[in-house]
Design an enzyme around this catalytic site. Structure first.
Site, short mmCIF file in Angstrom:
data_model
loop_
_atom_site.label_atom_id
_atom_site.label_comp_id
_atom_site.label_asym_id
_atom_site.label_seq_id
_atom_site.Cartn_x
_atom_site.Cartn_y
_atom_site.Cartn_z
N ARG A 1 35.82 59.03 25.45
CA ARG A 1 36.95 58.12 25.64
C ARG A 1 37.09 57.19 24.45
O ARG A 1 38.20 56.91 23.98
CB ARG A 1 36.75 57.32 26.93
N HIS B 1 38.08 65.21 30.59
CA HIS B 1 37.98 64.69 31.95
C HIS B 1 37.02 65.51 32.80
O HIS B 1 36.84 65.21 33.99
CB HIS B 1 39.37 64.67 32.61
#
Length: 331
Positions: A67, A192
């Site tokens: 991220r 993800h």
């Protein structure tokens, strides 16, 4: 472009992305940039050692580093501007308030500075650390390109990241602005496969999707039932849930995320729409049924890592990843 033509284009890109190399040959970066530049010491091994220590304490650091790299590269390019402290720096923007992993990057920077000060950029450390964490989480160890310089400007007002409720078509446009195609996008969102999402980011899908008064009917009813337990409508605590709803692989970098979206078990709106939208559903199906996700994900990470990089005389090599070298710049 007609919908039929768009689907054809998407399918063509699937095979280009699956059969060809995912990153361009024109990148100013190179594999092994630091070889011979650090007193004969392997810089990547030093960073890897720090990441390994962190990972054994907290395997969720992989999602945090992925991220971090995404949030850094999508704002002014991969220049470690996200790492800079300041009252109005990128760190203070709402999408970045939950970014973590800064201490790991600080530790890796300190380790390399102790051996060869002023040589290794913070931007490169982010890229190396993310790769090492992916490898430790079961993903492939892809060859990181290095040679970036660090940026000197970090402003919260410049942060404009794609939100979790973005449409597929708008997401494609956002990635295209960074030189990344639809296949790159689908693979990168595959990050993800590890990590979590706060209930507030998808709660409307459980109760009042797009102000319809009804839940999102693209979500599996069984998943919705369990998510409502975890995310009550009037909760005072913003809980988290795994983005990969397969409990056996929620910490493993693999293609399980795509398999879950095919079962209508995507958590974020954009996750589920990837498996349903004509522009991306065939790409998702291909990734979910193939066995080369690690390789292709690595290639997409390398391509993203080359977005708007600073090299040569541009930028600087920071002494500390949290501050620019010359006082008065960057805040």
């Amino acid at each position: 472009m007609s919908k039929g033509a768009a689907v054809t284009l998407a399918m063509g890109l699937v095979f280009v992305g699956l059969l060809g190399q995912c990153y361009g040959a024109s990148s100013p970066l190179q594999v092994g940039f630091y070889k011979g530049k650090c007193k004969g010491v392997d810089v990547e091994a030093i960073v890897g050692s720090v990441v390994r220590t962190w990972f054994f304490k907290d395997p969720t650091i992989t999602a945090a580093l992925l991220r971090m790299q995404f949030h850094d590269c999508f704002v002014k390019g991969c220049d470690a501007s996200l790492l800079l402290d300041g009252s109005n720096s990128e760190k203070t923007a709402i999408p970045n308030l939950s970014v973590r992993g800064y201490d790991l990057i600080d530790a890796a920077k300190a380790a390399v500075e102790a051996i060869c000060p002023g040589v290794v950029s913070c931007a490169d450390i982010i890229s190396m650390a993310a790769r090492d964490a992916v490898s430790m989480s079961g993903g492939g160890r892809y060859p990181v390109e290095t040679g970036r310089k660090d940026g000197t400007l970090s402003l919260a007002t410049l942060v404009n990241l794609p939100p979790p409720f973005i449409s597929v078509s708008d997401s494609i446009k956002a990635f295209q602005q960074k030189g990344l195609n639809v296949v790159d996008m689908v693979y990168l969102l595959g990050g993800h496969t590890v990590g979590v999402a706060h209930c507030s980011l998808f709660q409307d899908r459980l109760y009042n999707f797009q102000n319809s008064g009804q839940p999102d009917n693209t979500m599996s009813p069984l998943l919705r039932f369990f998510l409502r337990i975890r995310c009550p409508q009037n909760a005072t605590v913003d809980n988290t849930v795994n983005l990969d709803q397969n409990p056996l692989s929620s910490l493993i970098v693999d293609n399980s995320y795509y398999k879950q979206t095919k079962l209508n078990r995507g958590i974020l709106q954009i996750d589920q729409q990837l498996a349903l939208d004509p522009l991306t559903k065939d790409i998702v199906t291909a990734i979910a049924t193939r066995f080369d996700f690690s390789t292709k994900f690595g290639q997409a990470m390398v391509k993203m890592g080359a977005v708007e990089v600073l090299t040569g005389s541009q930028g600087e090599i920071r002494s500390s990843c949290r501050a620019v070298n010359k006082k008065g710049k960057g805040q």
